[in-house]
Design a protein around this motif. Structure first.
Motif, short mmCIF file in Angstrom:
data_model
loop_
_atom_site.label_atom_id
_atom_site.label_comp_id
_atom_site.label_asym_id
_atom_site.label_seq_id
_atom_site.Cartn_x
_atom_site.Cartn_y
_atom_site.Cartn_z
N ARG A 151 0.84 -1.20 0.00
CA ARG A 151 0.00 0.00 0.00
C ARG A 151 0.87 1.25 0.00
O ARG A 151 0.61 2.22 -0.72
N ARG A 152 1.93 1.22 0.81
CA ARG A 152 2.84 2.37 0.86
C ARG A 152 3.56 2.57 -0.47
O ARG A 152 3.92 3.70 -0.82
N LEU A 153 3.76 1.48 -1.18
CA LEU A 153 4.42 1.58 -2.49
C LEU A 153 3.46 2.04 -3.59
O LEU A 153 3.89 2.28 -4.71
N GLY A 154 2.17 2.15 -3.26
CA GLY A 154 1.20 2.60 -4.24
C GLY A 154 0.53 1.48 -5.01
O GLY A 154 -0.04 1.70 -6.07
N PHE A 155 0.59 0.25 -4.44
CA PHE A 155 -0.01 -0.90 -5.10
C PHE A 155 -1.05 -1.54 -4.19
O PHE A 155 -0.99 -2.73 -3.87
N ALA A 156 -2.01 -0.72 -3.78
CA ALA A 156 -3.03 -1.19 -2.84
C ALA A 156 -3.80 -2.38 -3.39
O ALA A 156 -4.29 -3.23 -2.63
N GLN A 157 -3.93 -2.46 -4.70
CA GLN A 157 -4.69 -3.56 -5.30
C GLN A 157 -4.03 -4.91 -5.05
O GLN A 157 -4.69 -5.95 -5.11
N LEU A 158 -2.74 -4.91 -4.75
CA LEU A 158 -2.04 -6.17 -4.49
C LEU A 158 -2.29 -6.69 -3.07
O LEU A 158 -2.06 -7.87 -2.80
N ALA A 159 -2.72 -5.82 -2.18
CA ALA A 159 -2.84 -6.18 -0.77
C ALA A 159 -3.87 -7.28 -0.53
O ALA A 159 -3.83 -7.95 0.51
N THR A 160 -4.78 -7.48 -1.47
CA THR A 160 -5.82 -8.51 -1.29
C THR A 160 -5.36 -9.89 -1.75
O THR A 160 -6.06 -10.87 -1.54
N LEU A 161 -4.20 -9.97 -2.37
CA LEU A 161 -3.70 -11.25 -2.90
C LEU A 161 -3.06 -12.07 -1.80
O LEU A 161 -2.64 -11.53 -0.76
N PRO A 162 -2.94 -13.40 -2.00
CA PRO A 162 -2.15 -14.21 -1.08
C PRO A 162 -0.71 -13.70 -1.03
O PRO A 162 -0.22 -13.09 -1.98
N VAL A 163 -0.03 -13.96 0.08
CA VAL A 163 1.29 -13.38 0.31
C VAL A 163 2.28 -13.73 -0.80
O VAL A 163 2.98 -12.86 -1.32
N GLN A 164 2.34 -15.02 -1.18
CA GLN A 164 3.28 -15.41 -2.24
C GLN A 164 2.96 -14.71 -3.56
O GLN A 164 3.88 -14.35 -4.31
N ASP A 165 1.67 -14.51 -3.82
CA ASP A 165 1.28 -13.82 -5.06
C ASP A 165 1.67 -12.35 -5.02
O ASP A 165 1.99 -11.76 -6.06
N ILE A 166 1.66 -11.76 -3.84
CA ILE A 166 2.11 -10.37 -3.72
C ILE A 166 3.57 -10.26 -4.11
O ILE A 166 3.95 -9.39 -4.92
N TYR A 167 4.39 -11.15 -3.57
CA TYR A 167 5.82 -11.10 -3.89
C TYR A 167 6.06 -11.39 -5.37
O TYR A 167 6.94 -10.79 -5.99
N ALA A 168 5.28 -12.30 -5.93
CA ALA A 168 5.43 -12.60 -7.36
C ALA A 168 5.08 -11.39 -8.21
O ALA A 168 5.74 -11.09 -9.21
N ALA A 169 4.03 -10.66 -7.80
CA ALA A 169 3.61 -9.48 -8.55
C ALA A 169 4.60 -8.34 -8.42
O ALA A 169 4.62 -7.43 -9.27
N LEU A 170 5.44 -8.36 -7.39
CA LEU A 170 6.42 -7.30 -7.18
C LEU A 170 7.67 -7.45 -8.03
O LEU A 170 8.59 -6.64 -7.91
N VAL A 171 7.72 -8.46 -8.88
CA VAL A 171 8.92 -8.68 -9.69
C VAL A 171 9.25 -7.46 -10.54
O VAL A 171 10.43 -7.12 -10.73
N ASP A 172 8.23 -6.74 -11.03
CA ASP A 172 8.48 -5.57 -11.86
C ASP A 172 8.87 -4.35 -11.03
O ASP A 172 9.35 -3.36 -11.58
N VAL A 173 8.64 -4.42 -9.72
CA VAL A 173 9.06 -3.34 -8.83
C VAL A 173 10.49 -3.59 -8.36
O VAL A 173 11.31 -2.67 -8.31
N ILE A 174 10.78 -4.83 -8.03
CA ILE A 174 12.10 -5.19 -7.52
C ILE A 174 13.14 -5.22 -8.64
O ILE A 174 14.27 -4.74 -8.48
#
Length: 316
Positions: A151-174
């Motif tokens: 949420r702090r990173l500006g991706f509040a839509q990811l917060a509803t996903l399972p934890v592993q899916d959140i990290y997977a979705a962050l690949v383009d951020v990391i």
């Protein structure tokens, strides 16, 4: 990598290579940013030797890559793969039962192929930058939780996903987006590290210091392994008899590198304060590569004479 990458004198270009800044040249067309994927906090163009200053040191430091510098590493790696890997006693760590030809291949890759540990580390700018980004996210998630972090990173839509899916979705951020090989190395290393830490069922919602260290160590290990296999491990799939043998070789390589990375992280300390995360990660990468370069105490690298007839076509 082309012979002229990081090995030419300042201002020199390879015969037939486009001049710097020209269309098609490395970093060409974008003088403000050598990486077409965007800004690179880890430093400049991963494929070029950086200018003086910063953690990487001056471009002229270290030994220049030697002619035919991949030959010794590929020869020793060929012997390691053909023999089926480690001989007696198993493997991770900095010595012991790990096959000496693997140690020699890695040492030659760092020392001859890459021009020394510092130059090898400089060329991994994309991986270092991505690892530092992951470190920042893990540090924040340790106290605030990963949902609040995104949420702090500006991706509040990811917060509803399972934890592993959140990290997977962050690949383009990391990892910086881009189609160059350096960016692909970083992305693959991150995806592998996420799979490994998820398989271990570590708590990624609020990662503990131990989970953070393990995640970062997996990332660094996979990043170094990707570089090694891309440069000198071109026969790791062709030589073994079956898929199981390939997997065994890759696991031995991973264990060997991971042992050195773990040692480097222990030497550097296991604290990752956000304000110095970039320099801390850079230091761990360089310590890891230095350890890999200096592991073989069994004499000089073997040449190609003893394998010239048998392996010439294999390493061409």
């Amino acid at each position: 990598m082309p012979d002229w990458v990081g090995g030419a004198e300042p201002g020199a270009a390879a015969p037939g290579a486009p001049p710097p800044g020209a269309p098609g040249a490395p970093g060409g067309g974008n003088p403000g940013n050598g990486n077409p994927g965007g800004a690179n906090p880890g430093g400049g163009n991963p494929g070029a030797a950086p200018a003086a200053g910063g953690n990487g040191g001056a471009a002229g430091e270290g030994d220049a890559p030697a002619p035919n510098r991949f030959q010794s590493a590929r020869t020793n790696f060929f012997k390691f793969a053909k023999s089926g890997g480690g001989g007696g006693g198993g493997g991770g760590g900095r010595g012991g039962g790990t096959h000496r030809n693997l140690r020699r291949a890695v040492r030659s890759f760092v020392g001859k192929s890459s021009g020394g540990a510092r130059r090898a580390t400089q060329r991994m700018a994309a991986e270092r930058s991505a690892t530092a980004s992951l470190g920042r996210i893990l540090s924040t998630a340790a106290t605030a939780g990963i949902q609040e972090t995104v949420r702090r990173l500006g991706f509040a839509q990811l917060a509803t996903l399972p934890v592993q899916d959140i990290y997977a979705a962050l690949v383009d951020v990391i990892c910086e987006p881009g189609g160059e090989l350096d960016e692909s190395f970083a992305r693959e290393a991150y995806i592998k590290a996420l799979a490994e830490i998820s398989e271990a069922q570590a708590d990624l919602e609020r990662p503990s210091p131990e989970t953070t260290v393990s995640f970062l160590a997996s990332f660094i290990t996979n990043a170094i392994q990707n570089r090694l296999l891309n440069a000198v491990g071109n026969k790791v799939v062709a030589i073994p008899r079956d898929v199981a043998a390939v997997q065994n070789l890759e696991q031995q390589i991973n264990d060997f590198i991971r042992g050195n990375v773990n040692d480097a992280m222990t030497e550097a300390g296991e604290d990752f304060p956000v304000d110095v995360i970039v320099s801390t990660i850079d230091d761990i990468y360089e310590r890891s590569v230095v350890l890999l370069e200096g592991t073989d105490q069994e004499g000089p690298d073997v040449g190609t004479d003893d394998l010239e007839v048998e392996a010439h076509e294999e390493i061409a």
